[in-house]
Design a protein around this motif. Sequence first.
Motif, PDB file in Angstrom:
ATOM      1  N   LEU A 188       0.822  -1.212   0.000  1.00  0.00           N
ATOM      2  CA  LEU A 188       0.000   0.000   0.000  1.00  0.00           C
ATOM      3  C   LEU A 188       0.854   1.260   0.000  1.00  0.00           C
ATOM      4  O   LEU A 188       1.992   1.256   0.481  1.00  0.00           O
ATOM      5  CB  LEU A 188      -0.903   0.027   1.234  1.00  0.00           C
ATOM      6  CG  LEU A 188      -1.928  -1.089   1.371  1.00  0.00           C
ATOM      7  CD1 LEU A 188      -2.689  -0.923   2.674  1.00  0.00           C
ATOM      8  CD2 LEU A 188      -2.872  -1.130   0.198  1.00  0.00           C
ATOM      9  N   THR A 189       0.274   2.345  -0.502  1.00  0.00           N
ATOM     10  CA  THR A 189       0.932   3.642  -0.355  1.00  0.00           C
ATOM     11  C   THR A 189       0.695   4.120   1.076  1.00  0.00           C
ATOM     12  O   THR A 189      -0.213   3.637   1.765  1.00  0.00           O
ATOM     13  CB  THR A 189       0.379   4.693  -1.331  1.00  0.00           C
ATOM     14  OG1 THR A 189      -0.996   4.933  -1.008  1.00  0.00           O
ATOM     15  CG2 THR A 189       0.534   4.254  -2.773  1.00  0.00           C
ATOM     16  N   VAL A 190       1.481   5.072   1.512  1.00  0.00           N
ATOM     17  CA  VAL A 190       1.329   5.621   2.862  1.00  0.00           C
ATOM     18  C   VAL A 190      -0.080   6.180   3.049  1.00  0.00           C
ATOM     19  O   VAL A 190      -0.753   5.883   4.037  1.00  0.00           O
ATOM     20  CB  VAL A 190       2.390   6.716   3.126  1.00  0.00           C
ATOM     21  CG1 VAL A 190       2.115   7.449   4.430  1.00  0.00           C
ATOM     22  CG2 VAL A 190       3.790   6.113   3.120  1.00  0.00           C
TER      23      VAL A 190
ATOM     24  N   TYR B 255       3.473  13.846  11.535  1.00  0.00           N
ATOM     25  CA  TYR B 255       4.430  12.739  11.562  1.00  0.00           C
ATOM     26  C   TYR B 255       5.382  12.744  10.375  1.00  0.00           C
ATOM     27  O   TYR B 255       6.060  11.762  10.101  1.00  0.00           O
ATOM     28  CB  TYR B 255       3.688  11.396  11.675  1.00  0.00           C
ATOM     29  CG  TYR B 255       3.120  11.244  13.058  1.00  0.00           C
ATOM     30  CD1 TYR B 255       3.887  10.729  14.087  1.00  0.00           C
ATOM     31  CD2 TYR B 255       1.842  11.691  13.355  1.00  0.00           C
ATOM     32  CE1 TYR B 255       3.393  10.638  15.371  1.00  0.00           C
ATOM     33  CE2 TYR B 255       1.329  11.600  14.637  1.00  0.00           C
ATOM     34  CZ  TYR B 255       2.113  11.075  15.637  1.00  0.00           C
ATOM     35  OH  TYR B 255       1.618  10.999  16.902  1.00  0.00           O
ATOM     36  N   SER B 256       5.448  13.868   9.682  1.00  0.00           N
ATOM     37  CA  SER B 256       6.412  14.085   8.587  1.00  0.00           C
ATOM     38  C   SER B 256       6.330  13.028   7.491  1.00  0.00           C
ATOM     39  O   SER B 256       7.355  12.573   6.983  1.00  0.00           O
ATOM     40  CB  SER B 256       7.842  14.158   9.133  1.00  0.00           C
ATOM     41  OG  SER B 256       7.941  15.171  10.101  1.00  0.00           O
ATOM     42  N   VAL B 257       5.121  12.644   7.121  1.00  0.00           N
ATOM     43  CA  VAL B 257       4.958  11.666   6.044  1.00  0.00           C
ATOM     44  C   VAL B 257       4.251  12.259   4.826  1.00  0.00           C
ATOM     45  O   VAL B 257       3.954  11.543   3.878  1.00  0.00           O
ATOM     46  CB  VAL B 257       4.245  10.376   6.533  1.00  0.00           C
ATOM     47  CG1 VAL B 257       5.082   9.658   7.574  1.00  0.00           C
ATOM     48  CG2 VAL B 257       2.854  10.667   7.054  1.00  0.00           C
ATOM     49  N   SER B 258       4.003  13.568   4.840  1.00  0.00           N
ATOM     50  CA  SER B 258       3.345  14.226   3.704  1.00  0.00           C
ATOM     51  C   SER B 258       4.123  14.043   2.408  1.00  0.00           C
ATOM     52  O   SER B 258       3.549  13.769   1.357  1.00  0.00           O
ATOM     53  CB  SER B 258       3.158  15.719   3.959  1.00  0.00           C
ATOM     54  OG  SER B 258       2.294  15.932   5.036  1.00  0.00           O
ATOM     55  N   ALA B 259       5.429  14.184   2.478  1.00  0.00           N
ATOM     56  CA  ALA B 259       6.264  14.099   1.280  1.00  0.00           C
ATOM     57  C   ALA B 259       6.327  12.688   0.707  1.00  0.00           C
ATOM     58  O   ALA B 259       6.656  12.509  -0.467  1.00  0.00           O
ATOM     59  CB  ALA B 259       7.666  14.591   1.590  1.00  0.00           C
ATOM     60  N   ILE B 260       6.014  11.694   1.526  1.00  0.00           N
ATOM     61  CA  ILE B 260       6.094  10.302   1.061  1.00  0.00           C
ATOM     62  C   ILE B 260       4.714   9.652   0.950  1.00  0.00           C
ATOM     63  O   ILE B 260       4.604   8.445   0.796  1.00  0.00           O
ATOM     64  CB  ILE B 260       6.995   9.465   1.997  1.00  0.00           C
ATOM     65  CG1 ILE B 260       6.475   9.515   3.438  1.00  0.00           C
ATOM     66  CG2 ILE B 260       8.439   9.916   1.900  1.00  0.00           C
ATOM     67  CD1 ILE B 260       7.158   8.540   4.378  1.00  0.00           C
TER      68      ILE B 260
ATOM     69  N   LYS C 170       2.573   9.268  -1.315  1.00  0.00           N
ATOM     70  CA  LYS C 170       2.255   8.497  -2.522  1.00  0.00           C
ATOM     71  C   LYS C 170       3.206   7.322  -2.744  1.00  0.00           C
ATOM     72  O   LYS C 170       3.037   6.546  -3.674  1.00  0.00           O
ATOM     73  CB  LYS C 170       2.246   9.397  -3.742  1.00  0.00           C
ATOM     74  CG  LYS C 170       1.102  10.403  -3.707  1.00  0.00           C
ATOM     75  CD  LYS C 170       1.028  11.222  -4.952  1.00  0.00           C
ATOM     76  CE  LYS C 170      -0.143  12.194  -4.859  1.00  0.00           C
ATOM     77  NZ  LYS C 170      -0.273  13.010  -6.062  1.00  0.00           N
ATOM     78  N   LYS C 171       4.199   7.178  -1.868  1.00  0.00           N
ATOM     79  CA  LYS C 171       5.155   6.067  -1.986  1.00  0.00           C
ATOM     80  C   LYS C 171       4.571   4.796  -1.370  1.00  0.00           C
ATOM     81  O   LYS C 171       3.844   4.858  -0.383  1.00  0.00           O
ATOM     82  CB  LYS C 171       6.463   6.390  -1.253  1.00  0.00           C
ATOM     83  CG  LYS C 171       7.410   7.251  -1.996  1.00  0.00           C
ATOM     84  CD  LYS C 171       8.729   7.287  -1.244  1.00  0.00           C
ATOM     85  CE  LYS C 171       9.808   7.916  -2.078  1.00  0.00           C
ATOM     86  NZ  LYS C 171      11.105   7.833  -1.407  1.00  0.00           N
ATOM     87  N   LYS C 172       4.941   3.661  -1.949  1.00  0.00           N
ATOM     88  CA  LYS C 172       4.562   2.390  -1.352  1.00  0.00           C
ATOM     89  C   LYS C 172       5.435   2.167  -0.114  1.00  0.00           C
ATOM     90  O   LYS C 172       6.599   2.554  -0.077  1.00  0.00           O
ATOM     91  CB  LYS C 172       4.743   1.247  -2.337  1.00  0.00           C
ATOM     92  CG  LYS C 172       3.707   1.294  -3.437  1.00  0.00           C
ATOM     93  CD  LYS C 172       3.687   0.019  -4.223  1.00  0.00           C
ATOM     94  CE  LYS C 172       2.548   0.120  -5.227  1.00  0.00           C
ATOM     95  NZ  LYS C 172       2.210  -1.163  -5.793  1.00  0.00           N
ATOM     96  N   ILE C 173       4.861   1.551   0.884  1.00  0.00           N
ATOM     97  CA  ILE C 173       5.562   1.346   2.142  1.00  0.00           C
ATOM     98  C   ILE C 173       6.832   0.525   1.939  1.00  0.00           C
ATOM     99  O   ILE C 173       7.844   0.779   2.589  1.00  0.00           O
ATOM    100  CB  ILE C 173       4.618   0.727   3.187  1.00  0.00           C
ATOM    101  CG1 ILE C 173       3.542   1.769   3.541  1.00  0.00           C
ATOM    102  CG2 ILE C 173       5.366   0.270   4.424  1.00  0.00           C
ATOM    103  CD1 ILE C 173       2.450   1.288   4.447  1.00  0.00           C
ATOM    104  N   LYS C 174       6.828  -0.412   1.010  1.00  0.00           N
ATOM    105  CA  LYS C 174       8.023  -1.232   0.778  1.00  0.00           C
ATOM    106  C   LYS C 174       9.200  -0.404   0.256  1.00  0.00           C
ATOM    107  O   LYS C 174      10.339  -0.835   0.335  1.00  0.00           O
ATOM    108  CB  LYS C 174       7.723  -2.395  -0.166  1.00  0.00           C
ATOM    109  CG  LYS C 174       7.373  -1.996  -1.576  1.00  0.00           C
ATOM    110  CD  LYS C 174       7.037  -3.217  -2.403  1.00  0.00           C
ATOM    111  CE  LYS C 174       6.505  -2.825  -3.764  1.00  0.00           C
ATOM    112  NZ  LYS C 174       6.031  -3.993  -4.492  1.00  0.00           N
ATOM    113  N   GLN C 175       8.946   0.809  -0.240  1.00  0.00           N
ATOM    114  CA  GLN C 175      10.005   1.683  -0.754  1.00  0.00           C
ATOM    115  C   GLN C 175      10.591   2.589   0.325  1.00  0.00           C
ATOM    116  O   GLN C 175      11.564   3.297   0.073  1.00  0.00           O
ATOM    117  CB  GLN C 175       9.458   2.563  -1.888  1.00  0.00           C
ATOM    118  CG  GLN C 175       8.966   1.778  -3.079  1.00  0.00           C
ATOM    119  CD  GLN C 175       8.231   2.659  -4.079  1.00  0.00           C
ATOM    120  OE1 GLN C 175       7.476   3.547  -3.695  1.00  0.00           O
ATOM    121  NE2 GLN C 175       8.467   2.404  -5.355  1.00  0.00           N
TER     122      GLN C 175
END
Length: 102
Positions: free
Chosen positions: A44-46, A71-76, A78-83
């Motif tokens: 899944l994406t974040v 939690y500073s995850v805005s920039a990531i 759209k990234k998949k968690i595995k990345q």
Amino acid sequence: MEKLDTSLAINASMEAGKKIMDAVQAEMDAVACFQIDDGLYEQLTVNTYLKMFAKLSATSTKNLGEIEKKYSVSAIRKKKIKQLNNIQKRLVSLADKVHIIV
């Protein structure tokens, strides 16, 4: 034992980690232990992951942007968690727990 206003991270095998935690718990009232890989849905994406936990906990997703920023995850988002690296995964894991108490 006096309480400290700090945190400690130890990178160890599961077996060694358990021995360390047992020793620490024998000395302290409460210890919080987090594993780097604590069952995140890697495909899944974040953003999708956080939305899923919001729905599971019957929490509104309208505060999701605020939680992502906190939690500073805005920039990531759209990234998949595995990345993600281990620190980013930990932030996502902490952010998903916010839904339960929001």
